[in-house]
Motif scaffolding. Structure first.
Motif, short mmCIF file in Angstrom:
data_model
loop_
_atom_site.label_atom_id
_atom_site.label_comp_id
_atom_site.label_asym_id
_atom_site.label_seq_id
_atom_site.Cartn_x
_atom_site.Cartn_y
_atom_site.Cartn_z
N PHE A 181 80.76 45.80 59.23
CA PHE A 181 81.71 46.08 58.16
C PHE A 181 81.29 45.44 56.85
O PHE A 181 81.63 45.94 55.76
CB PHE A 181 83.13 45.68 58.57
CG PHE A 181 83.80 46.72 59.42
CD1 PHE A 181 84.28 47.89 58.85
CD2 PHE A 181 83.92 46.56 60.79
CE1 PHE A 181 84.87 48.87 59.62
CE2 PHE A 181 84.52 47.53 61.57
CZ PHE A 181 85.01 48.69 60.99
N ILE A 182 80.52 44.37 56.90
CA ILE A 182 79.92 43.84 55.68
C ILE A 182 78.90 44.85 55.14
O ILE A 182 78.82 45.07 53.92
CB ILE A 182 79.26 42.47 55.95
CG1 ILE A 182 80.35 41.42 56.19
CG2 ILE A 182 78.36 42.05 54.78
CD1 ILE A 182 79.82 40.08 56.64
N HIS A 183 78.16 45.49 56.01
CA HIS A 183 77.25 46.55 55.58
C HIS A 183 78.02 47.69 54.91
O HIS A 183 77.60 48.21 53.87
CB HIS A 183 76.48 47.11 56.78
CG HIS A 183 75.36 46.22 57.25
ND1 HIS A 183 74.14 46.73 57.62
CD2 HIS A 183 75.28 44.89 57.40
CE1 HIS A 183 73.34 45.73 57.99
NE2 HIS A 183 74.03 44.61 57.87
N VAL A 184 79.15 48.06 55.49
CA VAL A 184 79.95 49.15 54.93
C VAL A 184 80.46 48.78 53.54
O VAL A 184 80.42 49.59 52.61
CB VAL A 184 81.13 49.48 55.86
CG1 VAL A 184 82.09 50.48 55.20
CG2 VAL A 184 80.62 50.05 57.19
N GLN A 185 80.94 47.54 53.40
CA GLN A 185 81.51 47.12 52.11
C GLN A 185 80.43 46.75 51.10
O GLN A 185 80.69 46.77 49.89
CB GLN A 185 82.45 45.92 52.33
CG GLN A 185 83.57 46.18 53.32
CD GLN A 185 84.48 47.33 52.90
OE1 GLN A 185 84.73 47.56 51.72
NE2 GLN A 185 84.99 48.06 53.88
N GLY A 186 79.26 46.38 51.55
CA GLY A 186 78.16 46.08 50.64
C GLY A 186 78.17 44.69 50.06
O GLY A 186 77.35 44.38 49.18
N ALA A 187 79.07 43.82 50.51
CA ALA A 187 79.15 42.45 50.01
C ALA A 187 80.04 41.65 50.94
O ALA A 187 80.81 42.21 51.73
CB ALA A 187 79.71 42.42 48.59
N ALA A 188 79.95 40.33 50.82
CA ALA A 188 80.83 39.45 51.61
C ALA A 188 80.79 38.04 51.06
O ALA A 188 79.80 37.61 50.47
CB ALA A 188 80.41 39.43 53.08
N ARG A 189 81.90 37.34 51.26
CA ARG A 189 81.92 35.90 51.06
C ARG A 189 81.69 35.25 52.41
O ARG A 189 82.25 35.66 53.43
CB ARG A 189 83.26 35.44 50.50
CG ARG A 189 83.53 35.90 49.08
CD ARG A 189 84.78 35.27 48.53
NE ARG A 189 85.19 35.91 47.29
CZ ARG A 189 86.19 35.49 46.53
NH1 ARG A 189 86.91 34.45 46.91
NH2 ARG A 189 86.50 36.12 45.41
N LEU A 190 80.86 34.22 52.41
CA LEU A 190 80.49 33.55 53.64
C LEU A 190 80.98 32.11 53.61
O LEU A 190 80.60 31.34 52.73
CB LEU A 190 78.97 33.57 53.83
CG LEU A 190 78.30 34.95 53.77
CD1 LEU A 190 76.80 34.80 53.94
CD2 LEU A 190 78.88 35.89 54.82
N LYS A 191 81.85 31.77 54.56
CA LYS A 191 82.30 30.39 54.71
C LYS A 191 81.28 29.70 55.62
O LYS A 191 81.36 29.81 56.84
CB LYS A 191 83.70 30.35 55.30
CG LYS A 191 84.76 30.98 54.40
CD LYS A 191 86.16 30.89 54.99
CE LYS A 191 86.30 31.81 56.18
NZ LYS A 191 87.70 31.85 56.69
#
Length: 367
Positions: A181-191
């Motif tokens: 789903f990070i691939h689908v959204q194209g970005a992510a915040r990582l804790k």
């Protein structure tokens, strides 16, 4: 370039709920594009909304640093003319996207085993100048070889180890579905497990066509089409962990990332228009048709996920996506984290799109 007949002239009084909208929130997003515009001009979309026609509006937006709500509204009304955007099939459509936030490790551990990868050195851009005969015309990326470029490894090949040993791992996640789903959204915040808040954003992709798991699961009879949401897909994967690869590998497209800073926690990642996305005010559009920075007033009365009332908002075109095609098609940025994901995951609604076209361009088209 003449203005497309896709647009039909309207007035601001024709826009449902225009006077009740928060024009100041939209202006803040618009102003970010105004400051980027002198750095690198946006490409004019094929519907004819010329980037150069935004010059006066952008200049005033840069000059007015702290407007009140009525001033923000006035800027839009003085510089733009609303025009209804004709949909290809008679009705517009909005969906939602967001920036996931997940736990991650800088190194592989017993728990964190799913990598997010950076762009490989042998992944090259493909266009008509270097496309070999017989290569799928859709492919915009390929793999450099000693001879002609070839199609790049797809998702299944990469997840089976095609790129192992190249030190491409940016971070490691615990769950393959989270990574997808990070691939689908194209970005992510990582804790990060070391206490940092990091971010990854899109860098490139393997190039194959995107095939959504929702469509696959619907065609298999696993989830009725009308009940396909991000939440229902996640629930199905949780109940069928042994079938995750079977479904996900049918989506051959694979996304590569780059690291980016989290400069302002209230804003999303820097997207295709090269400005940070504004939750609830940035929209992804078809960049081949539209010009980034264009304000769109979107009327989707059946959509209430954002604030429990009919969605009628001024949005700024600041991103795009391979699934966002057509003149009246938009993807609404809901924000970052789980709460934003709950909103974005259920958005799929009919909508009317009104493009705010610069008056200078509009006046020229009428003469």
């Amino acid at each position: 370039m003449p203005l497309s007949s896709t647009f039909s002239e309207k007035s601001f009084s024709d826009l449902p709920g225009w006077s009740e909208d928060d024009h100041l929130a939209a202006f803040a997003a618009f102003r970010r594009s105004a400051f980027h515009a002198p750095v690198k001009p946006y490409r004019t979309g094929s519907l004819g909304v010329d980037f150069n026609a935004f010059a006066d509006a952008y200049a005033e937006a840069r000059a007015v640093s702290d407007p009140n709500p009525s001033q923000a509204r006035s800027i839009f009304e003085r510089h733009f003319m609303p025009m209804l955007v004709k949909a290809d099939n008679g009705v517009g459509l909005v969906t939602g996207f967001y920036e996931p936030e997940v736990e991650a490790s800088p190194v592989r551990t017993e728990r964190f085993v799913v990598p997010l990868l950076s762009r490989p050195a042998d992944l090259i851009d493909i266009d008509d100048g270097n496309r070999p005969a017989g290569m799928d015309a859709y492919l915009a990326f390929g793999r450099q070889t000693n001879d002609d470029p070839v199609e790049y490894f797809d998702r299944g090949a990469i997840e089976r180890g095609a790129l192992t040993g190249q030190n491409l791992e940016i971070a490691w996640l615990a769950e393959k579905v989270d990574a997808f789903f990070i691939h689908v959204q194209g970005a992510a915040r990582l804790k990060m497990t070391d206490g940092r808040l990091a971010r990854v954003t899109y860098a490139a992709k393997s190039g194959q066509r995107f095939t959504g798991p929702g469509r696959i699961l619907s065609e298999l009879g696993e989830i009725p089409l009308e009940k396909v949401t991000m939440q229902s897909i996640r629930a199905w994967f949780k109940s069928h962990p042994e079938r995750v690869d079977e479904i996900l590998w049918q989506n051959r497209s694979y996304i590569f990332f780059r690291e980016a800073a989290v400069d302002d926690a209230a804003l999303g990642p820097i997207a295709a228009a090269k400005v940070p996305l504004t939750p609830g005010r940035s929209v992804a559009v078809d960049r081949l048709l539209h010009t980034f920075g264009t304000p769109f007033y979107i009327d989707a009365p059946a959509l209430t996920a954002f604030d429990q009332k009919p969605f009628r908002r001024l949005m700024i075109a600041q991103d795009t996506g391979s699934a966002i095609t057509g003149p009246a098609r938009g993807d609404l940025f809901a924000g970052s984290g789980d709460a934003a994901g709950e909103i974005a995951g259920v958005v799929r609604n009919a909508a009317d799109f009104y493009a705010l076209v610069p008056r200078a361009l509009f006046d020229g088209a009428r003469r």
